[in-house]
Structure formats: C-alpha cells, structure tokens
Write an enzyme that holds these catalytic residues in place. Structure first.
Site, PDB file in Angstrom:
ATOM      1  CG  ASP A 127      -2.549  12.337  15.667  1.00 44.44           C
ATOM      2  OD1 ASP A 127      -1.964  12.752  14.655  1.00 44.44           O
ATOM      3  OD2 ASP A 127      -2.949  11.160  15.809  1.00 44.44           O
ATOM      4  CD  GLN A 130      -2.723   1.192   2.559  1.00 41.82           C
ATOM      5  OE1 GLN A 130      -3.301   0.138   2.863  1.00 41.82           O
ATOM      6  NE2 GLN A 130      -2.884   2.305   3.255  1.00 41.82           N
ATOM      7  CG  ASP A 131       2.711   3.054  -2.934  1.00 41.87           C
ATOM      8  OD1 ASP A 131       2.901   3.111  -4.164  1.00 41.87           O
ATOM      9  OD2 ASP A 131       3.381   2.338  -2.157  1.00 41.87           O
ATOM     10  CG  HIS A 188       6.263   7.118  10.867  1.00 40.02           C
ATOM     11  ND1 HIS A 188       5.353   7.541   9.915  1.00 40.02           N
ATOM     12  CD2 HIS A 188       7.430   7.745  10.569  1.00 40.02           C
ATOM     13  CE1 HIS A 188       5.957   8.360   9.070  1.00 40.02           C
ATOM     14  NE2 HIS A 188       7.219   8.489   9.433  1.00 40.02           N
ATOM     15  CE  LYS A 230       3.393   3.332   9.026  1.00 44.32           C
ATOM     16  NZ  LYS A 230       3.055   4.065  10.237  1.00 44.32           N
ATOM     17  CD  GLU A 278      -5.059   4.353  12.801  1.00 48.82           C
ATOM     18  OE1 GLU A 278      -6.155   4.856  13.108  1.00 48.82           O
ATOM     19  OE2 GLU A 278      -4.226   4.955  12.116  1.00 48.82           O
ATOM     20  NE  ARG A 309      -0.648  14.967   7.721  1.00 54.36           N
ATOM     21  CZ  ARG A 309      -1.874  14.808   7.228  1.00 54.36           C
ATOM     22  NH1 ARG A 309      -2.579  13.712   7.533  1.00 54.36           N
ATOM     23  NH2 ARG A 309      -2.432  15.736   6.467  1.00 54.36           N
ATOM     24  CE1 TYR A 363       2.445   8.484   4.881  1.00 54.49           C
ATOM     25  CE2 TYR A 363       2.216   6.236   5.659  1.00 54.49           C
ATOM     26  CZ  TYR A 363       1.762   7.531   5.607  1.00 54.49           C
ATOM     27  OH  TYR A 363       0.604   7.885   6.264  1.00 54.49           O
TER      28      TYR A 363
HETATM   29  C1  LIG Z   1      -3.481   5.917   7.599  1.00 55.21           C
HETATM   30  C2  LIG Z   1      -4.698   5.793   6.748  1.00 55.21           C
HETATM   31  C3  LIG Z   1      -5.781   6.638   6.897  1.00 55.21           C
HETATM   32  N1  LIG Z   1      -6.879   6.502   6.099  1.00 55.21           N
HETATM   33  C4  LIG Z   1      -7.984   7.450   6.279  1.00 55.21           C
HETATM   34  C5  LIG Z   1      -8.553   7.519   7.685  1.00 55.21           C
HETATM   35  C6  LIG Z   1      -8.957   8.970   7.841  1.00 55.21           C
HETATM   36  O1  LIG Z   1     -10.275   9.141   7.374  1.00 55.21           O
HETATM   37  C7  LIG Z   1      -8.006   9.728   6.923  1.00 55.21           C
HETATM   38  C8  LIG Z   1      -6.880  10.415   7.652  1.00 55.21           C
HETATM   39  O2  LIG Z   1      -6.280   9.451   8.495  1.00 55.21           O
HETATM   40  P1  LIG Z   1      -5.281   9.918   9.652  1.00 55.21           P
HETATM   41  O3  LIG Z   1      -5.801  11.162  10.299  1.00 55.21           O
HETATM   42  O4  LIG Z   1      -5.018   8.710  10.517  1.00 55.21           O
HETATM   43  O5  LIG Z   1      -3.984  10.286   8.785  1.00 55.21           O
HETATM   44  P2  LIG Z   1      -2.545  10.600   9.400  1.00 55.21           P
HETATM   45  O6  LIG Z   1      -2.668  11.362  10.677  1.00 55.21           O
HETATM   46  O7  LIG Z   1      -1.728  11.148   8.306  1.00 55.21           O
HETATM   47  O8  LIG Z   1      -2.027   9.141   9.758  1.00 55.21           O
HETATM   48  C9  LIG Z   1      -0.749   8.665   9.354  1.00 55.21           C
HETATM   49  O9  LIG Z   1       0.165   9.349  10.136  1.00 55.21           O
HETATM   50  C10 LIG Z   1       1.413   8.757  10.429  1.00 55.21           C
HETATM   51  C11 LIG Z   1       2.489   9.690   9.951  1.00 55.21           C
HETATM   52  C12 LIG Z   1       1.631   7.391   9.944  1.00 55.21           C
HETATM   53  O10 LIG Z   1       2.759   6.906   9.883  1.00 55.21           O
HETATM   54  C13 LIG Z   1       0.487   6.530   9.632  1.00 55.21           C
HETATM   55  O11 LIG Z   1       0.749   5.860   8.411  1.00 55.21           O
HETATM   56  C14 LIG Z   1      -0.813   7.178   9.530  1.00 55.21           C
HETATM   57  O12 LIG Z   1      -1.478   6.866  10.727  1.00 55.21           O
HETATM   58  O13 LIG Z   1      -7.458   8.740   6.029  1.00 55.21           O
HETATM   59  C15 LIG Z   1      -6.965   5.531   5.135  1.00 55.21           C
HETATM   60  O14 LIG Z   1      -7.966   5.418   4.428  1.00 55.21           O
HETATM   61  N2  LIG Z   1      -5.896   4.660   4.976  1.00 55.21           N
HETATM   62  C16 LIG Z   1      -4.771   4.763   5.739  1.00 55.21           C
HETATM   63  O15 LIG Z   1      -3.834   3.969   5.538  1.00 55.21           O
END
Ligand SMILES: Cc1cn([C@H]2C[C@H](O)[C@@H](COP(=O)(O)OP(=O)(O)O[C@H]3O[C@H](C)C(=O)[C@H](O)[C@H]3O)O2)c(=O)[nH]c1=O
Length: 184
Positions: free
Chosen positions: A169, A46-47, A118, A71, A142, A58, A131
């Site tokens: 977060d 997955q990308d 991460h 990752k 999670e 984040r 990533y």
């Molecule tokens: C991670 C992820 C999220 N989503 C959806 C869920 C939420 O509706 C939306 C935003 O998700 P989130 O707020 O968790 O995104 P980040 O805060 O950038 O999360 C990432 O932040 C840090 C840096 C990380 O290393 C992780 O890969 C990942 O958790 O995307 C998806 O559909 N697929 C995914 O793989």
C-alpha cells in the site's frame, strides 16, 4: 432497518433493527428483499474478513473494469473509519471522499457500489472487518490510491507516527497519477 443516503449516488449506510433481550442481541445483517426494496440490487459472491490492530490503514483499493467490486462492509469487533473515493467519471461526487465510522457497537454497515476505491483505518485496539463482494478477487486488475494523497487530504484519525501501512500500500498511486483505466 434504516438506509441512510450519503449524497454519493448508490453509497448507503445501513442501520439494522437490533433485537436485544436478556441473552444478548439479534439482527439481520443482510436481507435481499429489504435491500432490493431500497433499489439496492447486488449478487454477493465472495465474503472477506480481516483483523487488524490500532493504526492499521488498509487501502485504498479497487479492481478495474469488469472486475470492479461492490462491497457491503461491517465491523464485527472494534471500530474503524471506513473511507471511499468516488472514481466514477459521470458521478456528481467524482473524486470526492466519504468517511463513516463503522463499529461493532453501532452494528452499522456501508454499501459501497462498484466504482469506488475503498480503505479503512483501525481506531480501536483491534478490529475485525467483514465485507461481502459482488465480484471475485482478481489480483491482476487491482489498483490503489496512496492513503496520504495530498489531493484527497484524508484524516484517518490515527495518531501521527502510529500509522501501519503494508509495503504494497505504500506503493499505491496518487489520484493525479491514476491512468484512465482506473476510472469507471
Ligand atoms: C483482497 C483479497 C486478498 N487476498 C489475498 C492476497 C494477499 O495474499 C492477502 C492479503 O491481501 P491484501 O494485502 O490485498 O489485503 P487488504 O490490504 O486487506 O486488501 C483489502 O483492503 C481493502 C480494505 C479492500 O477493500 C479490498 O477488498 C482489499 O484489497 O490476501 C485474497 O486471497 N482474496 C482477496 O479477495
């Protein structure tokens, strides 16, 4: 192409060979043969890509148990401070923090093995982060570490008061409050 050891087992900074000419540049951002020659065996499935403005932090995120993700993180535009926390109980760097600047100018990447939390902070006006993951997203598994955990004492290099952290977060856990299922 260089693979720099970090002192954290399996955590590697990747610096590609960049070929510049009058048109611009070219480099291989991933080459399975080269990575496997370094003993880095991942099957990427997955990308992910996100865009953020200055001050965004984040993370720090991880997926528990069988859903853990390795990752390969790079910055397509701008500059970030990429930060990981080793959650592997048997690791010599267990509960230690590693941070590295990833930037589009440097074209570097960080290979984060499974078992790490991460996160990153955005040091430029905006940053696009790309990533690869070796396991699929699994929301139910999670876990998260709070960015300002006093035990970790991470310097995200963001001007005080300019941090932008999602509501989700802001509810992340302290390292001392993580349950056993958060460790690897
Ligand atoms: C991670 C992820 C999220 N989503 C959806 C869920 C939420 O509706 C939306 C935003 O998700 P989130 O707020 O968790 O995104 P980040 O805060 O950038 O999360 C990432 O932040 C840090 C840096 C990380 O290393 C992780 O890969 C990942 O958790 O995307 C998806 O559909 N697929 C995914 O793989």
């Amino acid at each position: 192409m260089g693979f720099l050891q970090t002192g954290f087992p399996g955590l590697v900074v990747f610096e590609p060979n960049v070929f510049g000419d009058e048109r611009g540049y070219f480099f291989e951002s991933f080459n399975q043969q080269a990575f496997e020659k370094e003993g880095l065996f991942n099957t990427w499935v997955q990308d992910n890509q996100s865009s953020s403005t200055y001050g965004v932090i984040r993370g720090l995120h991880f997926q528990k148990g069988e859903h853990a993700q390795a990752k390969l993180v790079r910055c397509l535009s701008g500059k970030i401070l990429d930060v990981v926390v080793d959650l592997r109980k048997d690791s010599p760097t267990f509960k230690q923090v590693y941070a590295v600047e990833l930037a589009s100018e440097k074209k570097n990447a960080l290979l984060v093995p499974r078992g790490f939390a991460h996160g990153f902070s955005v040091l430029s006006e905006t940053a696009e982060v790309f990533y690869k993951c070796d396991n699929f997203y699994n929301k139910q598994s999670e876990g998260g570490l709070i960015y300002n955990d006093p035990t970790l004492n991470i310097d995200w290099r963001i001007e005080v008061g300019k941090e932008i952290v999602s509501g989700k977060d802001q509810l992340n856990s302290l390292l001392t409050d993580l349950g056993e299922d958060s460790f690897f």
